[in-house]
Design an enzyme around this catalytic site. Structure first.
Site, PDB file in Angstrom:
ATOM      1  N   CYS A 114      57.522   7.489   7.980  1.00 52.37           N
ATOM      2  CA  CYS A 114      58.450   7.273   9.106  1.00 52.37           C
ATOM      3  C   CYS A 114      59.695   6.502   8.693  1.00 52.37           C
ATOM      4  O   CYS A 114      60.675   6.479   9.436  1.00 52.37           O
ATOM      5  CB  CYS A 114      57.724   6.566  10.249  1.00 52.37           C
ATOM      6  SG  CYS A 114      56.387   7.580  10.906  1.00 52.37           S
ATOM      7  N   HIS A 255      62.785   3.595  15.129  1.00 51.08           N
ATOM      8  CA  HIS A 255      61.801   4.669  14.978  1.00 51.08           C
ATOM      9  C   HIS A 255      61.015   4.797  16.284  1.00 51.08           C
ATOM     10  O   HIS A 255      60.713   3.798  16.941  1.00 51.08           O
ATOM     11  CB  HIS A 255      60.874   4.318  13.821  1.00 51.08           C
ATOM     12  CG  HIS A 255      59.725   5.252  13.673  1.00 51.08           C
ATOM     13  ND1 HIS A 255      59.892   6.616  13.585  1.00 51.08           N
ATOM     14  CD2 HIS A 255      58.381   5.022  13.615  1.00 51.08           C
ATOM     15  CE1 HIS A 255      58.694   7.180  13.472  1.00 51.08           C
ATOM     16  NE2 HIS A 255      57.776   6.244  13.491  1.00 51.08           N
ATOM     17  N   ASN A 285      56.355  11.195  18.212  1.00 49.52           N
ATOM     18  CA  ASN A 285      56.740  10.655  16.909  1.00 49.52           C
ATOM     19  C   ASN A 285      56.955  11.815  15.932  1.00 49.52           C
ATOM     20  O   ASN A 285      55.998  12.466  15.513  1.00 49.52           O
ATOM     21  CB  ASN A 285      55.632   9.715  16.421  1.00 49.52           C
ATOM     22  CG  ASN A 285      55.940   9.076  15.080  1.00 49.52           C
ATOM     23  OD1 ASN A 285      56.907   9.442  14.406  1.00 49.52           O
ATOM     24  ND2 ASN A 285      55.120   8.121  14.680  1.00 49.52           N
TER      25      ASN A 285
HETATM   26  C1  LIG Z   1      47.028   4.765  18.993  1.00 51.87           C
HETATM   27  C2  LIG Z   1      47.397   3.857  20.149  1.00 51.87           C
HETATM   28  C3  LIG Z   1      48.280   4.579  21.144  1.00 51.87           C
HETATM   29  C4  LIG Z   1      46.108   3.447  20.844  1.00 51.87           C
HETATM   30  O1  LIG Z   1      46.411   2.588  21.921  1.00 51.87           O
HETATM   31  P1  LIG Z   1      45.500   1.320  22.195  1.00 51.87           P
HETATM   32  O2  LIG Z   1      45.993   0.689  23.417  1.00 51.87           O
HETATM   33  O3  LIG Z   1      45.502   0.508  20.922  1.00 51.87           O
HETATM   34  O4  LIG Z   1      44.119   1.959  22.476  1.00 51.87           O
HETATM   35  P2  LIG Z   1      42.749   1.670  21.719  1.00 51.87           P
HETATM   36  O5  LIG Z   1      42.803   2.220  20.321  1.00 51.87           O
HETATM   37  O6  LIG Z   1      42.440   0.231  21.906  1.00 51.87           O
HETATM   38  O7  LIG Z   1      41.798   2.565  22.567  1.00 51.87           O
HETATM   39  C5  LIG Z   1      41.477   2.239  23.907  1.00 51.87           C
HETATM   40  C6  LIG Z   1      40.543   3.290  24.432  1.00 51.87           C
HETATM   41  O8  LIG Z   1      41.247   4.496  24.646  1.00 51.87           O
HETATM   42  C7  LIG Z   1      40.576   5.571  24.014  1.00 51.87           C
HETATM   43  N1  LIG Z   1      41.571   6.537  23.572  1.00 51.87           N
HETATM   44  C8  LIG Z   1      42.169   6.642  22.379  1.00 51.87           C
HETATM   45  N2  LIG Z   1      42.996   7.684  22.365  1.00 51.87           N
HETATM   46  C9  LIG Z   1      42.910   8.255  23.586  1.00 51.87           C
HETATM   47  C10 LIG Z   1      43.520   9.355  24.185  1.00 51.87           C
HETATM   48  N3  LIG Z   1      44.417  10.121  23.530  1.00 51.87           N
HETATM   49  N4  LIG Z   1      43.216   9.659  25.444  1.00 51.87           N
HETATM   50  C11 LIG Z   1      42.330   8.942  26.151  1.00 51.87           C
HETATM   51  N5  LIG Z   1      41.705   7.860  25.629  1.00 51.87           N
HETATM   52  C12 LIG Z   1      41.998   7.531  24.356  1.00 51.87           C
HETATM   53  C13 LIG Z   1      39.833   4.921  22.867  1.00 51.87           C
HETATM   54  O9  LIG Z   1      38.752   5.734  22.463  1.00 51.87           O
HETATM   55  C14 LIG Z   1      39.400   3.632  23.480  1.00 51.87           C
HETATM   56  O10 LIG Z   1      38.246   3.871  24.248  1.00 51.87           O
HETATM   57  P3  LIG Z   1      37.039   2.804  24.263  1.00 51.87           P
HETATM   58  O11 LIG Z   1      37.643   1.541  24.817  1.00 51.87           O
HETATM   59  O12 LIG Z   1      36.057   3.455  25.165  1.00 51.87           O
HETATM   60  O13 LIG Z   1      36.621   2.662  22.846  1.00 51.87           O
HETATM   61  C15 LIG Z   1      48.115   2.587  19.656  1.00 51.87           C
HETATM   62  O14 LIG Z   1      47.223   1.779  18.942  1.00 51.87           O
HETATM   63  C16 LIG Z   1      49.280   2.897  18.796  1.00 51.87           C
HETATM   64  O15 LIG Z   1      50.239   3.491  19.235  1.00 51.87           O
HETATM   65  N6  LIG Z   1      49.267   2.453  17.522  1.00 51.87           N
HETATM   66  C17 LIG Z   1      50.364   2.706  16.643  1.00 51.87           C
HETATM   67  C18 LIG Z   1      50.361   4.127  16.217  1.00 51.87           C
HETATM   68  C19 LIG Z   1      51.638   4.520  15.550  1.00 51.87           C
HETATM   69  O16 LIG Z   1      52.659   4.194  16.042  1.00 51.87           O
HETATM   70  N7  LIG Z   1      51.546   5.216  14.420  1.00 51.87           N
HETATM   71  C20 LIG Z   1      52.654   5.700  13.703  1.00 51.87           C
HETATM   72  C21 LIG Z   1      53.357   4.572  13.076  1.00 51.87           C
HETATM   73  S1  LIG Z   1      54.757   5.119  12.279  1.00 51.87           S
END
Ligand SMILES: CC(C)(COP(=O)(O)OP(=O)(O)OC[C@H]1O[C@@H](n2cnc3c(N)ncnc32)[C@H](O)[C@@H]1OP(=O)(O)O)[C@@H](O)C(=O)NCCC(=O)NCCS
Length: 331
Positions: A114, A255, A285
């Protein structure tokens, strides 16, 4: 007189096919509400079956030169930032060179995930500043749909396909063009965001395909925390190093990985919403393409004026992160 690189053409392209969150919910256990609340994404674009990364790049270049005289034979260098090349080799940059007829250019791909576009921009700018090259095409482009596991709801909802392109040319005008860049990497972060299959460590095999090793793997929470911290820090530091504060920024193009990452960064930097380019809701993204797409859209909408201070900032796999500071020159 110091020679700098300035942007003298800018364009973007996203594939026509929209995939909404509701479409996503038909193939994986998710919902429009969850995706919007946790990431700010409403839809993303998905490449057509007969298109590849180089086709998106060529369209972005065509968009950059629309209505202008374009002489591809004048291009000296093409740098393509991508993690989803058409194929392992030849480079997508060489394929693009052939497709646009830039027969006098040398061309290579650069892998910075990224942050790839900012890495490529800084690289291209060096050749312009030293006088080695007069016209450098820098492209940020990714077809993330080609490396997503559409059974993994934690990753597949976050990414989309797209490309953006700029032309860098020299300027000797004071305080114009690329003023500064600050780039970093920390390989210890590699284990949090990666694609393990298809390289020399795990060459493609039935096993790598069965185990989805050719897809994005991510520890989302860890990536989130590092992204907010490092993108804010580098943005603040580059402003400080150049004697500016948040108020001086005409446009901030971060980004686009998650709206919550962008909002936390804005808070830390004291930037107002009207200073920021946000389009993650439409495209998700697009990895190396988010920044040139954001910049191109802002420019098309007339959001950047002559003399504006423009701050670009990225964070991505590697970890890689960085900032570029520009003084805008209309073209
Ligand atoms: C991936 C991301 C959106 C997850 O959001 P979060 O608030 O951290 O969510 P969590 O990982 O804590 O998951 C919370 C719950 O949602 C669930 N969940 C994850 N993805 C899901 C989806 N697409 N739809 C529904 N539920 C989902 C998980 O399984 C978890 O369930 P549980 O509590 O029963 O275990 C977030 O961590 C993120 O954006 N991280 C950075 C990713 C990124 O930017 N990557 C590229 C960098 S360049």
């Amino acid at each position: 007189m110091k020679r700098r690189a300035k942007i003298s053409a800018l364009g973007m392209y996203v594939p026509e096919q929209r995939m909404t969150n509701d479409d996503m919910a038909k193939i994986v256990d998710t919902s429009d509400q969850w995706i919007q609340e946790r990431s700010g994404i409403k839809e993303r674009r998905i490449i057509a079956k007969d298109q590849a990364n180089s086709d998106l790049s060529v369209k972005a270049i065509e968009n950059a030169f629309e209505g202008k005289d374009f002489h591809p034979e004048e291009i000296d260098l093409i740098v393509v930032a991508t993690v989803t090349p058409d194929m392992m080799f030849p480079s997508t940059a060489c394929i693009v060179q052939d497709k646009i007829g830039a027969k006098n250019a040398w061309s290579f791909d650069l892998s910075g995930a990224c942050s790839g576009f900012l890495y490529a921009m800084a690289t291209g700018a060096q050749f312009v500043q030293t006088g080695m090259c007069k016209k450098v095409l820098v492209i940020g482009t990714d077809v993330m749909s080609s490396i997503l596991n559409f059974e993994d709801r934690t990753t597949c909802v976050l990414f989309g396909d797209g490309a953006g392109a700029i032309l860098l040319e020299p300027t000797e005008e004071e305080d114009t063009g690329i003023l500064d860049f600050m780039l970093h990497s920390d390989g210890a972060g590699g284990k949090f965001l990666y694609m393990p299959g298809g390289g020399s460590l795990h060459p493609a095999s039935h096993e790598t395909v069965d185990k989805k090793m050719h897809c994005v793997h991510q520890d989302g929470r860890n990536v989130f925390k590092s992204a907010v911290k490092l993108i804010s820090e580098v943005s603040a530091k580059i402003l400080e190093r150049n004697g500016y504060s948040a108020e001086d920024v005409g446009l901030y193009v971060p980004h686009q990985a998650n709206l919550r990452i962008i909002q936390s960064t804005l808070k830390r930097l004291n930037l107002r919403p009207e200073q920021v380019a946000i389009n993650i809701d439409q495209y998700a993204n697009t990895t190396a393409a988010t920044i040139p797409i954001g910049l191109a859209e802002a420019n098309q909408k007339g959001r950047i004026s002559e003399g504006d201070l423009v701050l670009l900032a990225s964070f991505g796999a590697g970890f890689t992160w960085g900032s570029v500071l520009l003084r805008w020159k209309k073209f």
